[in-house]
Design an enzyme around this catalytic site. Structure first.
Site, PDB file in Angstrom:
ATOM      1  N   GLY A  46      -6.262   6.692  21.526  1.00  0.00           N
ATOM      2  CA  GLY A  46      -6.218   6.964  20.096  1.00  0.00           C
ATOM      3  C   GLY A  46      -6.517   8.425  19.834  1.00  0.00           C
ATOM      4  N   GLN A  51      -8.965  15.626  14.998  1.00  0.00           N
ATOM      5  CA  GLN A  51      -9.353  16.056  16.341  1.00  0.00           C
ATOM      6  C   GLN A  51      -8.534  17.235  16.849  1.00  0.00           C
ATOM      7  OE1 GLN A  51      -9.262  11.710  17.708  1.00  0.00           O
ATOM      8  NE2 GLN A  51     -10.634  12.686  19.179  1.00  0.00           N
ATOM      9  N   CYS A  92     -14.489   9.061  23.638  1.00  0.00           N
ATOM     10  CA  CYS A  92     -13.749   9.840  22.654  1.00  0.00           C
ATOM     11  C   CYS A  92     -13.208  11.102  23.309  1.00  0.00           C
ATOM     12  CB  CYS A  92     -14.675  10.197  21.489  1.00  0.00           C
ATOM     13  SG  CYS A  92     -13.885  11.119  20.170  1.00  0.00           S
ATOM     14  N   LEU A  93     -11.962  11.438  22.993  1.00  0.00           N
ATOM     15  CA  LEU A  93     -11.373  12.660  23.530  1.00  0.00           C
ATOM     16  C   LEU A  93     -12.115  13.901  23.040  1.00  0.00           C
ATOM     17  CD1 LEU A  93      -7.583  11.773  23.258  1.00  0.00           C
ATOM     18  CD2 LEU A  93      -9.078  11.644  25.274  1.00  0.00           C
ATOM     19  N   HIS A 134     -12.691   3.467  14.872  1.00  0.00           N
ATOM     20  CA  HIS A 134     -13.135   4.703  15.519  1.00  0.00           C
ATOM     21  C   HIS A 134     -12.303   5.891  15.014  1.00  0.00           C
ATOM     22  CE1 HIS A 134     -14.404   7.076  19.210  1.00  0.00           C
ATOM     23  NE2 HIS A 134     -13.309   7.715  18.850  1.00  0.00           N
ATOM     24  N   GLU A 135     -10.981   5.728  14.996  1.00  0.00           N
ATOM     25  CA  GLU A 135     -10.101   6.827  14.570  1.00  0.00           C
ATOM     26  C   GLU A 135     -10.230   7.113  13.076  1.00  0.00           C
ATOM     27  OE1 GLU A 135      -8.963   8.689  16.811  1.00  0.00           O
ATOM     28  OE2 GLU A 135      -9.227   7.300  18.482  1.00  0.00           O
ATOM     29  N   HIS A 138     -13.016   9.352  12.333  1.00  0.00           N
ATOM     30  CA  HIS A 138     -12.676  10.775  12.503  1.00  0.00           C
ATOM     31  C   HIS A 138     -12.111  11.356  11.206  1.00  0.00           C
ATOM     32  CE1 HIS A 138     -13.403  11.714  16.678  1.00  0.00           C
ATOM     33  NE2 HIS A 138     -12.754  10.639  17.088  1.00  0.00           N
TER      34      HIS A 138
END
Length: 170
Positions: A46, A51, A92-93, A134-135, A138
């Protein structure tokens, strides 16, 4: 298509609240394509536009092993359908190398636009529901580390700041 730079915690730009997309035009479609390329290359499941320092309400997700189930969410919103909470390990990225358990609602109703600007509504549960929540965090300037204790969050911050300093020096 091109790979984009992923911001890493504690970059303050990750705290920016994303703005709605007014029109799904070719520039938005190109951004979505670039986001998928960036996410797949990372690799991740994701990625939110925040991000990559684009503060638009856009998320891309693909839970498949072979990158065959791309899901685009533009201006996404969700409603909790089941108060049952599920604990799942998240990474997480934007917080590379760190994983911890987060508790989130198990089942949600999602409304958004797809890559073509068409409305889509669906129910998500399990990993997909967790990934969407989660996304969407962000897009609202929140990271999974915000669910952790202050001690854990500060330890992660210190390790990533040290890594960033080493990268800048070297």
């Amino acid at each position: 298509m091109s790979k984009l730079k992923i911001l890493e915690f504690p970059d303050p730009r990750l705290r920016t609240i994303a703005e709605p997309v007014d029109v799904v035009d070719d520039s938005i479609k190109l951004l979505v394509d670039d986001m998928f390329e960036t996410m797949y290359d990372a690799p991740g499941i994701g990625l939110a536009a925040t991000q990559i320092n684009v503060h638009k309400r856009i998320v891309v997700i693909d839970l498949s092993e072979d990158q065959s189930e791309p899901l685009t969410l533009i201006n996404p919103e969700y409603t909790v359908l089941d108060q049952t909470l599920e604990e799942m390990q998240e990474g997480c990225l934007s917080v590379p190398g760190f994983f911890d358990n987060v508790v989130r609602p198990h089942k949600i109703q999602v409304t958004s636009l797809n890559r073509d600007g068409e409305e889509q509504n669906f129910v998500a549960d399990g990993l997909l529901a967790v990934c969407i929540q989660h996304e969407l965090d962000h897009l609202n300037g929140k990271l999974f580390v915000d669910y952790l204790s202050g001690l854990k969050r500060n330890r992660i911050r210190s390790k990533l700041e040290k890594k960033h300093r080493a990268e800048a020096a070297g």
